[in-house]
Design a protein around this motif. Structure first.
Motif: not given
Length: 529
Positions: A122-126, A164-169
């Motif tokens: 979910a965090f990755a999609g966000w 940072p592109g695929g998971f919260p920075s």
């Protein structure tokens, strides 16, 4: 409508007086900009959530990141059901994002299937859908335990490499304790992490500091600016001295004065108002104080608090889990030379709570104003005589089920004093760590025969003569002498609880009193109970 002092939940800008996030967490913007994962911890009611929410709003408004505070509290009921905990956390996260983020920064729909690793997915999609770097402040992380906690930490670690592109920075874990003190199991002995792994991706652990004296002045000045009501310089300093900057207490003192005691705006707030508010807070034991004091029954806390209250010389292992746990709760603090109760208000509240338990079902506790001389002064000699009678009649009863047995005599006398002077004075406590003593200052407010307001000050030192131990009289006189010099008082009373069996029997029928001089010529009354 004027802002107010807040004592319930996070502060709301525009509604409450508050210190800015930039002042309280100056390191965080740089950590976020550098795409770091880190830990922020502090005791409850110190302003973590308030500061994080303000900081998240500032970062989002600046247009550089999409930042939001997500509470992990919703997962608490499921320590070993990762799926149920994750569903609860993500449901709450969507609600939070709806309130605090514009539509384009909110998360996309969560997957229809709820696998155990859904949080990471979910965090990755966000992060992938968000047009800005995503920053998450995960509040109340240490509310999670067991497999759920391990799963959350592991998922964050696994996703870290895709930022940072695929998971919260940037991510901050926020809670009461540092990550190494998180509980891992819910059933097998409260096991703890022995190292920061599996969250070894953190760059640092920050601890939110209490208010400085300047910050207390700034907070109270906001009230002055909006209402015209001033705090005298001495009042601000007194508030700081009583709380050592603990944020909830600083706000609670002012709220008590302004909203409950209803001191009119035209009246400057003085040290007398601060002292009165502190006494009211101590007696009322508001929710924050009550929840904190529940921890006194925890064996880990008792192992630290009891010797501190007794003033016994203890060399705590600086890496002790018990010590760090009690510090993280906010009950004690570590100074350069000692471990001590976190602030004077906590000292008073702790001993009152312990004393309350001792007096339950025990007859003979004093009534307020029981010991007043014809000229209005406190009859300290009569009070100590009556206390001696009370102690020897009830000693076995009050000591029977008392977990803090090492300090039972001390807290019984403190409870007796509190009840005797209730409403007309205060008992200030100082614990002489390493000296085996407690210093007390009674401040008794009365009107003299000419109608003038007077404050009577009486200094006491409490020590114990234990079986097989050396006589503490000489050391007690020397210590009390230093206390009197600091207070500028000419006389003082040394109270010695003589716990030797033969002396206890003798003193049960008479109060042992002698008068002597201190090294600086002060008159010392030695009372053996």
């Amino acid at each position: 409508m004027a802002r107010s002092f807040n004592t319930t939940g996070p502060c709301v800008p525009g509604d409450h007086y508050m210190i800015t996030a930039a002042e309280r967490l100056p390191e965080v913007p740089a950590l976020v900009a550098a795409r770091k994962y880190f830990v922020l911890h502090a005791p409850r009611q110190t302003g973590k959530t308030t500061a994080l929410q303000a900081l998240a709003a500032e970062l989002t408004t600046a247009g550089t990141q999409a930042a939001v505070v997500l509470s992990m509290e919703a997962g608490r009921p499921w320590p070993d059901d990762v799926g149920a905990a994750t569903r609860a956390i993500l449901t709450r996260a969507r609600q939070t994002a709806r309130v605090h983020l514009p539509p384009e920064l909110r998360p996309p729909p969560w997957p229809d299937v709820w696998p155990e690793g859904l949080l990471s997915e979910a965090f990755a999609g966000w992060a992938q859908a968000c047009p800005r770097p995503l920053v998450l402040f995960l509040d109340e992380v240490d509310a999670l335990t067991g497999r759920t906690l391990l799963s959350v930490l592991g998922q964050l670690r696994d996703g870290y490499r895709d930022r940072p592109g695929g998971f919260p920075s940037a991510i901050a874990l926020c809670g009461l304790r540092d990550v190494r003190d998180y509980r891992v199991t819910a059933t097998d002995g409260q096991t703890r992490l022995s190292s920061p792994s599996p969250f070894n991706i953190k760059v640092t652990s920050l601890r939110l500091h209490d208010f400085t004296l300047d910050e207390v002045h700034e907070l109270y000045s906001q009230h002055t600016a909006e209402t015209g009501q001033t705090f005298t310089r001495q009042a601000v300093e007194r508030a700081y001295d009583l709380t050592l900057g603990q944020p909830w207490l600083i706000n609670a003192l002012a709220y008590e004065i302004v909203d409950r005691m209803r001191i009119l705006p035209a009246v400057p707030i003085t040290t007398e108002h601060i002292d009165g508010a502190a006494e009211r807070l101590t007696i009322a034991r508001e929710t924050h104080l009550d929840s904190l004091l529940e921890r006194l029954h925890d064996p880990r806390v008792r192992r630290i608090i009891e010797p501190v209250l007794a003033g016994t010389q203890v060399r705590f292992n600086p890496f002790s889990d018990d010590l760090q746990y009690t510090i993280d709760l906010g009950l004690i603090r570590r100074t350069a030379s000692a471990v001590e109760v976190a602030n004077p208000i906590y000292r008073n509240v702790i001993t009152r709570v312990l004393a309350d338990g001792l007096f339950e079902g025990v007859l003979g506790a004093p009534q307020p104003h029981s010991f007043v001389l014809p000229d209005g002064r406190l009859d300290l000699d009569g009070l100590l005589q009556r206390f001696s009678d009370f102690w020897h009649r009830t000693e076995d009863l009050v000591d029977a089920d008392q977990p803090y047995r090492e300090v039972t005599p001390h807290i019984t006398l403190l409870g007796y004093l509190d009840r005797a002077i209730n409403g007309s004075g205060f008992v200030d406590r100082e614990y002489g760590v390493g000296r085996g003593a407690i210093d007390l200052l009674i401040r008794w407010h009365h009107t003299d025969l000419d109608g003038n307001p007077v404050v009577q000050r009486e200094a006491l030192e409490i020590k114990t003569h234990r079986p097989g131990g050396s006589d503490p009289t000489r050391a007690g006189i020397k210590q009390l002498n230093g206390y009197l010099l600091r207070l500028g008082l000419p006389t003082g009373t040394l109270v010695i609880f003589d716990q030797r069996p033969a002396e206890r029997k003798r003193l049960a029928t008479e109060l042992g009193v002698q008068h002597t001089s201190s090294p600086s010529g002060r008159v010392i009354t030695v009372v053996r109970v």
